[in-house]
Design an enzyme around this catalytic site. Sequence first.
Site, PDB file in Angstrom:
ATOM      1  N   LYS A  53       0.776  -1.200  -0.031  1.00 19.01           N
ATOM      2  CA  LYS A  53       0.016   0.098  -0.120  1.00 19.01           C
ATOM      3  C   LYS A  53       0.918   1.274   0.024  1.00 19.01           C
ATOM      4  CE  LYS A  53      -3.897  -2.598   2.000  1.00 19.01           C
ATOM      5  NZ  LYS A  53      -4.585  -2.980   3.188  1.00 19.01           N
ATOM      6  N   GLN A  97      -4.807  -1.724   9.166  1.00 19.58           N
ATOM      7  CA  GLN A  97      -4.397  -2.829   8.659  1.00 19.58           C
ATOM      8  C   GLN A  97      -5.272  -3.985   9.425  1.00 19.58           C
ATOM      9  OE1 GLN A  97      -3.346  -3.864   5.635  1.00 19.58           O
ATOM     10  NE2 GLN A  97      -3.950  -5.799   5.860  1.00 19.58           N
ATOM     11  N   ASP A 120     -11.402   2.635   3.486  1.00 21.94           N
ATOM     12  CA  ASP A 120     -11.709   1.165   3.441  1.00 21.94           C
ATOM     13  C   ASP A 120     -13.126   0.903   3.390  1.00 21.94           C
ATOM     14  OD1 ASP A 120      -9.603  -0.702   3.096  1.00 21.94           O
ATOM     15  OD2 ASP A 120      -8.924  -0.785   5.135  1.00 21.94           O
TER      16      ASP A 120
END
Length: 284
Positions: A53, A97, A120
């Site tokens: 990422k 994460q 997200d």
Amino acid sequence: MSTLILDGKKLSQRIKEELKAEVAEMNARGATVGLAVIIVGDDPASRIYVNWKKKDCAEVGIKSTEFALAADTPEEELIRLIERLNNDPSINGILVQLPLPGSINEDRVINAISPEKDVDCFHPFNVGRLMLGDPVFLPCTPGGVMEMLDDAGIDPKGKECVVVGRSNIVGKPQAILLLSRHGTVTVCHSRTRNIEEVCRRADILVVAVGKPEFIRADAVKEGAVVIDVGINRLENGKVVGDVHYESVSAVASAITPVPGGVGPMTRAMLLKNTLTAAKLQYGL
Ligand code: NDP
């Protein structure tokens, strides 16, 4: 019949080029784009994903800032960090994460992220907007799948769409997105009876189960579009999807490879969401 290979790597590269140009344009107007990436603990897979990422961000000119916390970090400390980042104007998106260590309540952490920085698309506010057909962000994996279908000119409208898997991250939002595009959607899960029979109805079959080569040719209608979300590493190190590629590609009209299909699209969608968040925050 020749089978169309839906090349996620190539498409994601094109999307990244477009995003790079947009970020450069924003930078020229004095607006930077920043993503905070939080990792807790030292799970090796999570470390790989976070590194990817950060690399993706650098490629398009998004400034990523990593916050690496020890596995035994108290939940309160993580929440305080998120609250600080919520109020930091140089941070446009916040990514935590997953999975988090067992001692931390994931739902509470996701709820702490400001919905406008929730790139997200996991926060209940954004999930609600998605359900209502008015999303700010699309969840990265199902959003990436929709981009692939659109790019290939495959319209779900009126089609039989079968999604195998009902996770909050993939299966459920995928079903909602296909429904919002007027697909006739069936969702299968571990308690579905006669799953092959249900899958054989599909014009578009999306598989997100987490079981290597779970779907074989006998579960696929001749000419179906098959999207394989699965990523499974076999003992011999080989990475395969949830679909038996060799047999299914012989009956499908289009199929995503693994690797090089949905995975790169998921990564590109995170960048796209970060740019969307930045534009909204700058009022652009
Ligand atoms: P989850 O484990 O959260 O969900 C798996 C789903 O599959 C569940 O809904 C489960 O049903 C269902 N399932 C399990 N076994 C069966 C079975 N025998 N028959 C029918 N359904 C079954 O996984 P995720 O959704 O997070 O991920 C799925 C796969 O996609 C994984 O391989 C993962 O690595 C990959 N992935 C790939 C991404 C990418 O970018 N390409 C991104 C995210 C995930 P039930 O609910 O009944 O338990």
